[in-house]
Structure formats: C-alpha cells, structure tokens
Design a protein around this motif. Structure first.
Motif, PDB file in Angstrom:
ATOM      1  N   PHE A  46     -31.022  -8.088 -36.474  1.00 53.10           N
ATOM      2  CA  PHE A  46     -31.748  -6.831 -36.631  1.00 53.10           C
ATOM      3  C   PHE A  46     -32.784  -6.867 -35.623  1.00 53.10           C
ATOM      4  O   PHE A  46     -33.679  -7.485 -35.780  1.00 53.10           O
ATOM      5  N   ALA A  47     -32.410  -5.794 -34.533  1.00 57.05           N
ATOM      6  CA  ALA A  47     -33.486  -5.665 -33.460  1.00 57.05           C
ATOM      7  C   ALA A  47     -33.760  -4.384 -33.234  1.00 57.05           C
ATOM      8  O   ALA A  47     -32.838  -3.574 -32.620  1.00 57.05           O
ATOM      9  N   ASN A  48     -34.905  -3.709 -33.839  1.00 60.79           N
ATOM     10  CA  ASN A  48     -35.345  -2.492 -33.487  1.00 60.79           C
ATOM     11  C   ASN A  48     -34.252  -1.326 -33.788  1.00 60.79           C
ATOM     12  O   ASN A  48     -34.079  -0.475 -32.902  1.00 60.79           O
ATOM     13  N   GLY A  49     -33.634  -1.380 -34.782  1.00 60.88           N
ATOM     14  CA  GLY A  49     -32.739  -0.472 -35.368  1.00 60.88           C
ATOM     15  C   GLY A  49     -31.369  -0.577 -34.822  1.00 60.88           C
ATOM     16  O   GLY A  49     -30.503  -0.100 -35.328  1.00 60.88           O
ATOM     17  N   ASN A  50     -31.103  -1.718 -34.063  1.00 60.64           N
ATOM     18  CA  ASN A  50     -29.715  -2.274 -33.671  1.00 60.64           C
ATOM     19  C   ASN A  50     -29.268  -3.545 -34.462  1.00 60.64           C
ATOM     20  O   ASN A  50     -30.077  -4.236 -34.633  1.00 60.64           O
ATOM     21  N   VAL A  51     -28.109  -3.507 -34.523  1.00 60.06           N
ATOM     22  CA  VAL A  51     -27.579  -4.648 -35.621  1.00 60.06           C
ATOM     23  C   VAL A  51     -26.331  -5.307 -34.566  1.00 60.06           C
ATOM     24  O   VAL A  51     -25.548  -4.573 -34.256  1.00 60.06           O
ATOM     25  N   PHE A 101     -35.867  -9.128 -35.015  1.00 61.01           N
ATOM     26  CA  PHE A 101     -36.561  -9.040 -33.871  1.00 61.01           C
ATOM     27  C   PHE A 101     -37.329  -7.756 -34.033  1.00 61.01           C
ATOM     28  O   PHE A 101     -36.448  -6.915 -34.644  1.00 61.01           O
ATOM     29  N   GLY A 102     -38.393  -7.436 -33.434  1.00 60.73           N
ATOM     30  CA  GLY A 102     -38.996  -6.066 -33.635  1.00 60.73           C
ATOM     31  C   GLY A 102     -40.233  -6.140 -34.619  1.00 60.73           C
ATOM     32  O   GLY A 102     -40.776  -7.040 -34.771  1.00 60.73           O
ATOM     33  N   THR A 103     -39.994  -5.255 -35.539  1.00 62.86           N
ATOM     34  CA  THR A 103     -41.197  -4.645 -36.138  1.00 62.86           C
ATOM     35  C   THR A 103     -41.719  -5.481 -37.323  1.00 62.86           C
ATOM     36  O   THR A 103     -41.009  -6.639 -37.964  1.00 62.86           O
ATOM     37  N   GLU A 104     -43.070  -5.840 -37.367  1.00 67.57           N
ATOM     38  CA  GLU A 104     -43.618  -6.885 -38.370  1.00 67.57           C
ATOM     39  C   GLU A 104     -43.180  -6.634 -39.801  1.00 67.57           C
ATOM     40  O   GLU A 104     -43.158  -7.635 -40.653  1.00 67.57           O
TER      41      GLU A 104
END
Length: 143
Positions: A46-51, A101-104
C-alpha cells in the motif's frame, strides 16, 4: 520445498475511496484466512493510495483468486503487470503480508517492521527476477 505448477500474478490498482487503517486490517485478516485455505501466498503493498498485489500458489487457484480480486469493491482500475510460472514462492508461509509506504496512520499495519522482516523484504528486493523487478519498480514509482 519446490512445488509443481506454481504461478505468480502481480497486479496494481488504486483504492476506490479513502480507506482507514481499521478497514485495511479487517480486509487483511479476511484475505489471509481465505488465502490460507486456498494455499496462496499474498503480498500487498500500500503506497499513497496505490496498491500492488502479488499472488503466489497453484496456477489455477491463483488465476481464480485474481479473478475474484478484480471484482472486489476495494480495488479500482486493476492492471495485471506480470503473470508467470515460478519455481518457488518468495512469500511462502505468508497467506497475507502487508508492506506500507506513505502516511504515518498506516505504518502500524506494516508487517515488515521487525529487523528480521525488514531484512527478508530487502533480500527479496535484491533478487534479480521478474517478480522482484516488478515490485521494485512499483515502489520506486509510488514513493
């Protein structure tokens, strides 16, 4: 242990809505139970809304599971980026494992937080294979 007729499918998609960590955890638990029953290994990134999804297991079962996931309401615009026979599983024993990856707010869901799991993931990324290359490219493009 080498298994016969193994397949790996890697796909990418976008989350269709803002999703909460609680929703992801519930979906991960459900997917893990189903995948275990089907003898499927599954990595989700999961990376900033992309999977990115990586499915491994018996070829016919992996094809059927991918067809089910294409209809799952949490995915939008699924694109299969790799479908190949494999000699071994990269994520043997993991019916569902999540890398974030991405948001806390989602970091607590990351299954690769311990040193052992971080090392395992890094070793996978260091492999020179079409599967590892596809995952590396996704991470590079989305982080």
């Amino acid at each position: 242990m080498e298994e016969k007729d193994l397949k790996c499918i890697i796909f990418v998609s976008s989350a269709i809505k803002e999703i909460t960590p609680i929703e992801i955890k519930a979906w991960a638990n459900q997917a893990g139970e189903l995948n275990a029953a089907l003898d499927i290994s599954h990595l989700t990134i999961f990376a900033n809304g992309n999977v990115l999804g990586l499915l491994e297991g018996p070829a016919e079962v992996v094809d059927n599971r991918f067809d089910e996931l294409k209809r799952h309401p949490s995915h939008h615009s699924i694109i299969k980026i790799l479908s190949t026979r494999i000699n071994y599983r990269s994520f043997e024993g993991f019916p569902f494992v999540l890398k974030v990856f991405g948001t806390e707010q989602f970091r607590a869901l990351d299954d690769f937080r311990t040193e052992q799991m971080k090392e395992y993931f890094e070793e996978f990324l260091d492999l020179d294979s079409p599967v590892s290359n596809a995952v590396r490219n996704f991470i590079k493009s989305n982080t």
